[in-house]
Design a protein around this motif. Structure first.
Motif, PDB file in Angstrom:
ATOM      1  N   CYS A   1     -43.245  -8.301   6.111  1.00  0.00           N
ATOM      2  CA  CYS A   1     -42.178  -7.135   5.961  1.00  0.00           C
ATOM      3  C   CYS A   1     -42.206  -7.031   4.253  1.00  0.00           C
ATOM      4  O   CYS A   1     -42.608  -7.834   3.633  1.00  0.00           O
ATOM      5  N   CYS A   2     -41.463  -6.241   3.916  1.00  0.00           N
ATOM      6  CA  CYS A   2     -41.396  -6.006   2.321  1.00  0.00           C
ATOM      7  C   CYS A   2     -40.446  -6.896   1.736  1.00  0.00           C
ATOM      8  O   CYS A   2     -40.320  -6.923   0.586  1.00  0.00           O
TER       9      CYS A   2
ATOM     10  N   GLN B   1     -43.166 -12.441  -4.144  1.00  0.00           N
ATOM     11  CA  GLN B   1     -44.172 -13.777  -3.686  1.00  0.00           C
ATOM     12  C   GLN B   1     -44.892 -13.530  -2.554  1.00  0.00           C
ATOM     13  O   GLN B   1     -46.031 -13.948  -2.508  1.00  0.00           O
ATOM     14  N   ARG B   2     -44.384 -12.824  -1.610  1.00  0.00           N
ATOM     15  CA  ARG B   2     -45.282 -12.609  -0.216  1.00  0.00           C
ATOM     16  C   ARG B   2     -45.882 -11.304  -0.361  1.00  0.00           C
ATOM     17  O   ARG B   2     -46.991 -11.115   0.533  1.00  0.00           O
ATOM     18  N   LYS B   3     -45.747 -10.330  -1.037  1.00  0.00           N
ATOM     19  CA  LYS B   3     -46.596  -9.036  -1.123  1.00  0.00           C
ATOM     20  C   LYS B   3     -47.034  -8.798  -2.501  1.00  0.00           C
ATOM     21  O   LYS B   3     -48.154  -8.947  -2.406  1.00  0.00           O
ATOM     22  N   ILE B   4     -46.309  -8.461  -3.380  1.00  0.00           N
ATOM     23  CA  ILE B   4     -46.873  -8.062  -4.603  1.00  0.00           C
ATOM     24  C   ILE B   4     -48.078  -9.233  -5.268  1.00  0.00           C
ATOM     25  O   ILE B   4     -49.224  -8.649  -5.543  1.00  0.00           O
ATOM     26  N   GLU B   5     -47.262 -10.378  -5.407  1.00  0.00           N
ATOM     27  CA  GLU B   5     -48.334 -11.257  -5.951  1.00  0.00           C
ATOM     28  C   GLU B   5     -49.515 -11.602  -5.164  1.00  0.00           C
ATOM     29  O   GLU B   5     -50.729 -11.858  -5.456  1.00  0.00           O
TER      30      GLU B   5
ATOM     31  N   THR C   1     -39.036   1.303  -2.289  1.00  0.00           N
ATOM     32  CA  THR C   1     -37.897   0.769  -3.028  1.00  0.00           C
ATOM     33  C   THR C   1     -37.956  -0.483  -3.495  1.00  0.00           C
ATOM     34  O   THR C   1     -37.846  -1.090  -4.610  1.00  0.00           O
ATOM     35  N   THR C   2     -38.183  -1.472  -2.374  1.00  0.00           N
ATOM     36  CA  THR C   2     -38.189  -3.082  -2.614  1.00  0.00           C
ATOM     37  C   THR C   2     -39.484  -3.546  -3.608  1.00  0.00           C
ATOM     38  O   THR C   2     -39.329  -4.085  -4.034  1.00  0.00           O
ATOM     39  N   LEU C   3     -40.433  -3.005  -2.996  1.00  0.00           N
ATOM     40  CA  LEU C   3     -41.771  -3.169  -3.511  1.00  0.00           C
ATOM     41  C   LEU C   3     -41.633  -3.140  -4.785  1.00  0.00           C
ATOM     42  O   LEU C   3     -42.295  -3.716  -5.993  1.00  0.00           O
ATOM     43  N   ASP C   4     -41.253  -1.730  -5.341  1.00  0.00           N
ATOM     44  CA  ASP C   4     -41.111  -1.288  -6.604  1.00  0.00           C
ATOM     45  C   ASP C   4     -40.210  -1.799  -7.521  1.00  0.00           C
ATOM     46  O   ASP C   4     -40.647  -2.631  -8.582  1.00  0.00           O
TER      47      ASP C   4
ATOM     48  N   PRO D   1     -48.027  -0.074  -9.391  1.00  0.00           N
ATOM     49  CA  PRO D   1     -47.242   1.022  -8.984  1.00  0.00           C
ATOM     50  C   PRO D   1     -47.162   1.332  -7.783  1.00  0.00           C
ATOM     51  O   PRO D   1     -48.018   0.801  -6.980  1.00  0.00           O
ATOM     52  N   VAL D   2     -46.128   1.704  -6.928  1.00  0.00           N
ATOM     53  CA  VAL D   2     -45.750   1.911  -5.705  1.00  0.00           C
ATOM     54  C   VAL D   2     -45.547   3.418  -5.371  1.00  0.00           C
ATOM     55  O   VAL D   2     -44.717   3.783  -5.899  1.00  0.00           O
ATOM     56  N   MET D   3     -46.270   3.811  -4.304  1.00  0.00           N
ATOM     57  CA  MET D   3     -45.911   5.164  -4.160  1.00  0.00           C
ATOM     58  C   MET D   3     -46.037   5.560  -2.535  1.00  0.00           C
ATOM     59  O   MET D   3     -46.583   4.519  -1.903  1.00  0.00           O
TER      60      MET D   3
END
Ligand code: SF4
Ligand code: SF4
Lengths: 236, 395
Positions: B262-263, B283-287, B307-310, B326-328
């Motif tokens: 999940c995000c 830590q679990r998604k973006i990195e 929202t959260t990822l960005d 960037p998140v879209m």
């Protein structure tokens, strides 16, 4: 990370009968028979659970406790654990077709309905969101983007807050030129929403967790309902 | 020693057989209930595209006559998300309706605080569906949570007679009928269904772009039999949503090991336990995306996920984490591919992570396009213009 106290000492003052009564309320829910079919203890739910990585929290423990009907443990989890859940339903991949996330949804509703102290604590700071959704029909609004509300989102929140009015007007869809709601919502629509809150007894839940907030919301709703010709609708 | 063949996930193909699906086809039960006079089914309008769901059943995706069930989070905090969906509809000259007789699904509150109940949740959903039906349009759900929630509401209404009775009574008081759509359709399914038409009109080459995809939990984990799968995408082992669209636009989609995670949104967490949302997201998604793929952009299809990822990346940067993606949404990427203005239509200034390098890689002169948008804002500030119109957005 706060360790979950499973010793039962913390809730020794609550009688076993009361704990059983609360669990009976959980089991009486219409969804109950679709969310628990026993548990293999395989831990697949834990492996996919985001909250289990950051808190002393386990969907397996919750599924196990309710499957074993352990009212003491269920009370502890209902008080100290269920609000850690992210409600993502990653645990729906359970090979036994359980939904620990949905078990938690039901437990949360029972905790709120019965005004459990920890439910009140968990919802502290959440009042403005409840206020917004109950009264405007749109949960997140542009004017919530204030630097003091989102300090960890950085400087761009300042820029948005400073330019909010004009940036909203610089949106091509005509319905989005609002700041207090996500989009333009008809008065008639809001009145229908208030009637739904009235007919479903949702306001009683809010009264259980925050009486002050309840009073404010009810005042506004009753006034607008009266203006719309529903003077017979009161929330008492 | 016995040599057993090892089949890698990448070589495996999931053969969906609708006749052997582990879940019943809810639509059959829906039509049966309609025959019994229990409810009315809102039919998908004639102009539709067929896609396949997880167990190989056909799902009809309406092309037009869509009633846009907007998302409070999208409209409120990342409004270019919604304006890109409308822009796409307008580009294709499709008949759509952007209603003001619409509330949010209120499910964010429900999942976060539990200060609601199933009757209220179902009544809010049916009120919105009835509003769509009354004006002759079919609901297209923008928000992933509304989509997942409405699937659950439909499931509950089909299986719980008591709930149906209660909701019917509420609807009677509101002067409305108990109506349920034949399909619950998410806007990203519409984008996926339209992908070839979008690609035909693509003006911005995206073949030098690498993206990662994050599918929304409430899209493919809640009532998973309703999510779109495709044998060409991940061997039908994962939902084809977003990935199918991006690939049609020539974007290279990179895979990463926490795709299923999940995000970190968490409903109540993003508002009152934000340390969790920030940490999980970074830590679990973006990195992980950064380390394993290093994409130019990550694309998702839900309010909370964007929202959260960005937004979480700001705090991540302060802690020297490997962030900066960037998140879209897929609607924004699709609109961009067809030539939409990055600020006037995609409204990227509402997003947080730096999207300049991404735009520059696509050949945009960022200062120029920003000043074009700023010129519109200046006119509004000076009182020379009330609003920016769709025509202004095209200039
Ligand atoms: S995945 Fe299901 S069966 Fe396995 S531990 Fe979790 S609840 Fe039990
Ligand atoms: S719904 Fe709750 S218990 Fe289930 S995986 Fe998500 S956070 Fe964990």
């Amino acid at each position: 990370m706060m360790a979950l106290d499973l010793s039962q000492n913390k809730h020794a003052d609550v009688s076993y009968d009361e704990k059983e009564r609360l669990f009976d309320e959980v089991k009486a829910d219409e969804r109950w028979h679709h969310v628990l079919y026993g548990c293999y203890e395989c831990g697949i739910c834990v492996a996919s659970c985001p909250s289990a990585r950051f808190y002393d929290f386990s969907p397996r423990l919750i599924a196990q406790a309710v499957a074993r009907e352990d009212a003491d443990l269920i009370y502890t989890l209902m008080s100290d654990s269920i609000w850690d859940c992210s409600q993502c339903f990653s645990c729906d991949r359970c090979p036994r077709q359980n939904s620990p996330g949905q078990i938690i949804t039901i437990m949360r509703e029972v905790a709120v309905r019965n005004g459990l102290g920890t439910a009140k604590e968990a919802l502290q700071g959440y009042g403005r969101i409840i206020y917004k959704i109950m009264l405007t029909g749109s949960q997140v609004s542009p004017d919530m983007l204030q630097p003091d509300a989102f300090p960890d989102w950085g400087t761009h929140v300042y820029e948005i807050a400073e330019n909010l009015e004009e940036w909203r007007k610089a949106l091509p869809p005509e319905t989005l030129h609002t700041t207090e709601t996500g989009w333009v919502i008809d008065d008639k629509t809001i009145i229908e929403l208030y009637l739904i809150w009235h007919m479903t007894g949702v306001m009683d839940l809010i009264e259980g967790v925050d009486e002050g907030l309840y009073d404010i919301i009810v005042d506004v709703m009753e006034e607008r309902l009266e203006e719309a010709g529903y003077d017979d609708v009161t929330f008492d | 020693m016995i040599h057993l063949p090892i089949v890698k996930a990448a070589d495996r193909q999931f053969e969906a057989d609708p006749n052997n699906a582990p879940k019943d086809d809810l639509r059959e039960e829906l039509f049966q209930l309609e025959k019994e006079g229990e409810l009315e089914v809102i039919r998908v309008p004639d102009n539709y595209i067929e896609l396949k769901t997880k167990y190989g059943r056909i799902k009809k995706i309406p092309v037009e006559k869509t009633w846009h069930h907007k998302s409070c989070g999208q409209c409120g905090h990342i409004p270019g998300y919604s304006s890109s969906i409308f822009w796409l509809n307008r580009q294709f000259g499709l008949d759509y309706h952007d209603p003001t007789d619409q509330t949010s699904c209120t499910a964010w509150n429900y999942y976060a605080s539990a200060t609601s109940n199933p009757e209220a949740q179902a009544a809010v959903a049916i009120r919105n569906f009835a509003a769509a039906h009354e004006v002759g349009y079919f609901p297209l759900i923008h928000c992933g949570t509304s989509f997942g929630h409405y699937k659950e509401v439909r499931h509950a209404l089909v299986h719980q007679h008591g709930l149906r009775r209660k909701v019917r009574k509420i609807m009677e008081r509101l002067g409305k009928k108990l109506v349920i759509p034949e399909e619950i359709v998410h806007y990203s399914e519409w984008v996926l269904a339209m992908k070839d038409r979008i690609a035909e009109r693509q003006t911005v080459d995206m073949s030098n772009i690498t993206a990662t995809v994050h599918p929304a939990c409430h899209y493919h984990k809640l009532i998973e039999e309703d999510a779109i799968y495709d044998s060409e995408i991940y061997g039908a082992q994962r939902t084809a949503i977003i990935t199918g669209t991006l690939q049609a636009l020539g974007i290279n989609v990179g895979d990463y090991s926490t795709w299923y995670d999940c995000c970190g949104f968490g409903f109540r967490h993003i508002l009152v336990s934000r340390d969790f949302s920030r940490s999980f997201s970074v830590q679990r998604k973006i990195e992980v995306m950064k380390e394993e793929v290093n994409p130019d952009v990550t694309v998702t299809h839900d309010t909370g996920c964007v929202t959260t990822l960005d937004q979480s990346q700001f705090a991540g940067r302060a802690h020297d984490k490997k962030v900066g993606i960037p998140v879209m949404s897929d609607s924004q990427i699709a609109a961009l591919a067809m030539g939409a203005h990055p600020y006037k239509v995609l409204q990227l200034h509402w997003h947080n992570a730096d999207n300049k390098p991404f735009l520059e890689k696509l050949g945009f002169d960022v200062d120029k396009i920003w000043s074009e948008f700023q010129a519109e804002v200046d006119l509004i500030k000076a009182g020379k213009k009330d609003f920016m119109t769709w025509e202004d957005a095209e200039k």
